[in-house]
Motif scaffolding. Structure first.
Motif, short mmCIF file in Angstrom:
data_model
loop_
_atom_site.label_atom_id
_atom_site.label_comp_id
_atom_site.label_asym_id
_atom_site.label_seq_id
_atom_site.Cartn_x
_atom_site.Cartn_y
_atom_site.Cartn_z
N THR A 1 11.77 3.36 -8.50
CA THR A 1 11.26 3.90 -7.24
C THR A 1 11.89 5.25 -6.94
N ALA A 2 11.22 6.00 -6.06
CA ALA A 2 11.77 7.23 -5.49
C ALA A 2 11.89 7.03 -3.99
N GLY A 3 13.01 7.44 -3.42
CA GLY A 3 13.23 7.20 -2.00
C GLY A 3 13.91 8.37 -1.31
N VAL A 4 14.13 8.20 -0.01
CA VAL A 4 14.76 9.24 0.80
C VAL A 4 16.28 9.08 0.74
N ARG A 5 16.99 10.15 1.07
CA ARG A 5 18.45 10.07 1.15
C ARG A 5 18.85 9.33 2.42
N SER A 6 20.05 8.79 2.43
CA SER A 6 20.57 8.13 3.62
C SER A 6 20.60 9.11 4.78
N GLY A 7 20.02 8.69 5.91
CA GLY A 7 19.98 9.55 7.08
C GLY A 7 18.85 10.56 7.09
N GLN A 8 18.09 10.63 5.99
CA GLN A 8 16.97 11.55 5.90
C GLN A 8 15.76 10.97 6.61
N SER A 9 15.02 11.82 7.31
CA SER A 9 13.81 11.35 7.99
C SER A 9 12.76 10.93 6.97
N ILE A 10 12.05 9.84 7.27
CA ILE A 10 10.98 9.40 6.40
C ILE A 10 9.79 10.34 6.57
N PRO A 11 9.26 10.87 5.44
CA PRO A 11 8.14 11.84 5.52
C PRO A 11 6.92 11.23 6.20
N SER B 1 0.84 -1.19 0.00
CA SER B 1 0.00 0.00 0.00
C SER B 1 0.87 1.24 0.00
N ALA B 2 0.28 2.39 -0.34
CA ALA B 2 1.02 3.65 -0.33
C ALA B 2 1.59 3.93 1.05
N GLU B 3 0.82 3.60 2.09
CA GLU B 3 1.29 3.84 3.46
C GLU B 3 2.50 2.96 3.78
N ALA B 4 2.45 1.70 3.34
CA ALA B 4 3.57 0.79 3.59
C ALA B 4 4.81 1.23 2.83
N GLN B 5 4.63 1.71 1.61
CA GLN B 5 5.76 2.18 0.83
C GLN B 5 6.43 3.37 1.52
N ARG B 6 5.62 4.31 1.97
CA ARG B 6 6.18 5.50 2.62
C ARG B 6 6.86 5.13 3.94
N ALA B 7 6.31 4.17 4.65
CA ALA B 7 6.93 3.73 5.90
C ALA B 7 8.32 3.14 5.64
N ALA B 8 8.51 2.59 4.45
CA ALA B 8 9.80 2.02 4.08
C ALA B 8 10.73 3.07 3.47
N GLY B 9 10.26 4.31 3.37
CA GLY B 9 11.09 5.38 2.84
C GLY B 9 11.23 5.38 1.33
N ARG B 10 10.26 4.79 0.64
CA ARG B 10 10.30 4.75 -0.82
C ARG B 10 8.89 4.66 -1.38
N ILE B 11 8.72 5.13 -2.59
CA ILE B 11 7.46 5.00 -3.29
C ILE B 11 7.76 4.43 -4.68
N VAL B 12 6.87 3.60 -5.18
CA VAL B 12 7.06 2.97 -6.49
C VAL B 12 6.48 3.90 -7.56
N LEU B 13 7.35 4.33 -8.47
CA LEU B 13 6.91 5.16 -9.59
C LEU B 13 6.35 4.30 -10.72
N SER B 14 6.94 3.13 -10.91
CA SER B 14 6.40 2.15 -11.84
C SER B 14 6.95 0.78 -11.51
N GLY B 15 6.04 -0.16 -11.23
CA GLY B 15 6.44 -1.54 -11.00
C GLY B 15 6.18 -2.43 -12.19
N PHE B 16 5.47 -1.90 -13.21
CA PHE B 16 5.21 -2.54 -14.50
C PHE B 16 4.18 -3.65 -14.48
#
Length: 203
Positions: free
Chosen positions: A193-203, A10-25
């Protein structure tokens, strides 16, 4: 018959992992468009293996770009990751395949694009200015590899590249992603995917 199911987080699970899928195909070509008279399905097809679906470019005499308009917050998720492998190069020494990343649009509403390229001959690290209405080209891989069946993982800071090369921060939400394989190049591309930088807080 063996049925393989892929669970899309889910979108919530992706964000909790610090990444979002832009295209999984998995749903390709939904959401994708192509240049000219082509359809996305004319240029790429989905291949599914145990670790999930990916795209394979059709070997054709002419190349055309496909594009997916998808918005995300590049300040929160500046890191773009994907995997790819080129299984066949044409005789053309200048052949290449590219991932397009558009983090905003210009004053005319045209996407401002950074083009991350695997080139057969141009050295890695080469940056080519795009000029008016053309993307900036950044070579992230060069030449053939010893094991063409092995995936190569890429991880780039698209927002940092944008600020360094465009000279300003992106305005608003990102615009989308695209793919372009030159004629005769057979490339396979996995989840983007799009993700956070190393050490960056997860939004």
């Amino acid at each position: 018959m063996l049925v393989v199911l892929f669970v899309i987080p889910s979108a919530e699970a992706q964000r909790a992992a610090g990444r979002i899928v832009l295209s999984g195909f998995a749903a390709f070509p939904e959401g994708w468009t192509a240049q000219g008279e082509f359809r996305p399905a004319d240029l790429y097809r989905v291949v599914t293996e145990d670790d999930g679906p990916y795209l394979r470019a059709a070997e054709r005499s002419g190349g055309a770009r496909i594009f997916k308009k998808t918005a995300w917050d590049s300040a929160a998720y500046p890191i773009i990751e994907w995997r790819w492998r080129v299984t066949k190069w044409p005789s053309n020494a200048a052949a290449q395949v590219s991932l397009y990343v558009s983090l905003d649009t210009d004053i005319f509403g045209i996407p401002t694009i950074l083009k991350y390229t695997w080139s057969r001959s141009t050295p890695e690290g080469t940056v080519t200015e795009g000029g008016f209405f053309r993307p900036i080209d950044i070579v992230v891989q060069s030449g053939a590899v010893d094991q063409p069946n092995e995936w190569i993982a890429e991880r780039i800071d698209a927002r940092a590249d944008f600020e360094r090369l465009i000279g300003r921060a992106p305005k608003g939400a990102a615009y989308g992603i695209g793919l372009l394989a030159d004629p005769g190049v057979v490339v396979e591309i996995g989840e983007i995917t799009a993700g956070v930088r190393s050490g960056q807080s997860i939004p």
